[in-house]
Design an enzyme around this catalytic site. Sequence first.
Site, PDB file in Angstrom:
ATOM      1  N   ASP A   1      -0.160   4.786   0.632  1.00 42.45           N
ATOM      2  CA  ASP A   1      -0.117   5.947   2.136  1.00 42.45           C
ATOM      3  C   ASP A   1      -0.231   5.002   3.672  1.00 42.45           C
ATOM      4  O   ASP A   1      -1.436   4.143   3.728  1.00 42.45           O
ATOM      5  CB  ASP A   1      -1.190   6.690   2.113  1.00 42.45           C
TER       6      ASP A   1
ATOM      7  N   ASP B   1       0.473  -1.558  -0.146  1.00 37.61           N
ATOM      8  CA  ASP B   1       0.227   0.092   0.092  1.00 37.61           C
ATOM      9  C   ASP B   1       0.240   1.058   0.146  1.00 37.61           C
ATOM     10  O   ASP B   1       2.027   1.305   0.372  1.00 37.61           O
ATOM     11  CB  ASP B   1      -0.651   0.029   0.665  1.00 37.61           C
TER      12      ASP B   1
END
Length: 262
Positions: free
Chosen positions: A12, A10
């Site tokens: 953020d 991922d």
Amino acid sequence: MTKKMICLFDVDGTLTDARQPIKPSVEKFLLETVKKQFDLAVVGGSDLNKITEQLGGKSVFEKYKYVFAENGLIAFESGKQLSTETIQSVVGEEALQDFINFCLKYISELHLPFKRGTFIEFRSGMINVSPVGRNCTKDERVQFYEYDLEHQIRQKFIQALKKEFPDLALTYSIGGQISFDVFPNGWDKTYCLRHIRGYDEIHFFGDKTTEGGNDYEIYESDLTVGHRVTCPEDTINQLNILMALIKERREREQLQVPMQCA
């Protein structure tokens, strides 16, 4: 036999702070240490421009084997773009406009400590809804996030949408600090896994892994080995642990190989 593995991240909260560029120390560790053992891939809910801004511009396609924007609806393998779909082709333009109109009306009636701009962001595979507006500053993001934790603004918004549009096959996923994503069922981050081929293990690292978070489905998927992290520094710590475990496993496998006579 040595397993072929890939690390899928991922963006953020995992490789970067929310909407911030990757720190040089984190990128150096990935490219100079982790990449020697694993292929690297990234998947984010944001559009491609935001992801490339955070991860070093167009060179991102050289650094990562796969780059997935919008949960994988926009996909690149070794710099080559793969096939894509759009949300309007699934939901339909009329229903989509009804949905967006309801969101805008709901936001107009919200009373928050402040509001900025860009409340609805239309992407290829999803709609991003921000009650406070995506144009807020970094400090305002933190302020709204803390306010939302107390008042559950995003969660209540989602409940209102589910009540208003019960027949639309949509998934609502809270991610980051100020918004939530809306996309057709099955278009969560597991969508990107259909593009990843030829690996024995896919190790996924994400921070929003609890139910309702935008990393939940891929973290829980049978196709991945999930790693829950809290920040980029924690990602590095868990990668060090993973590499140590893999090294130990490979050494053990070598010891188990029977000696052959010359």
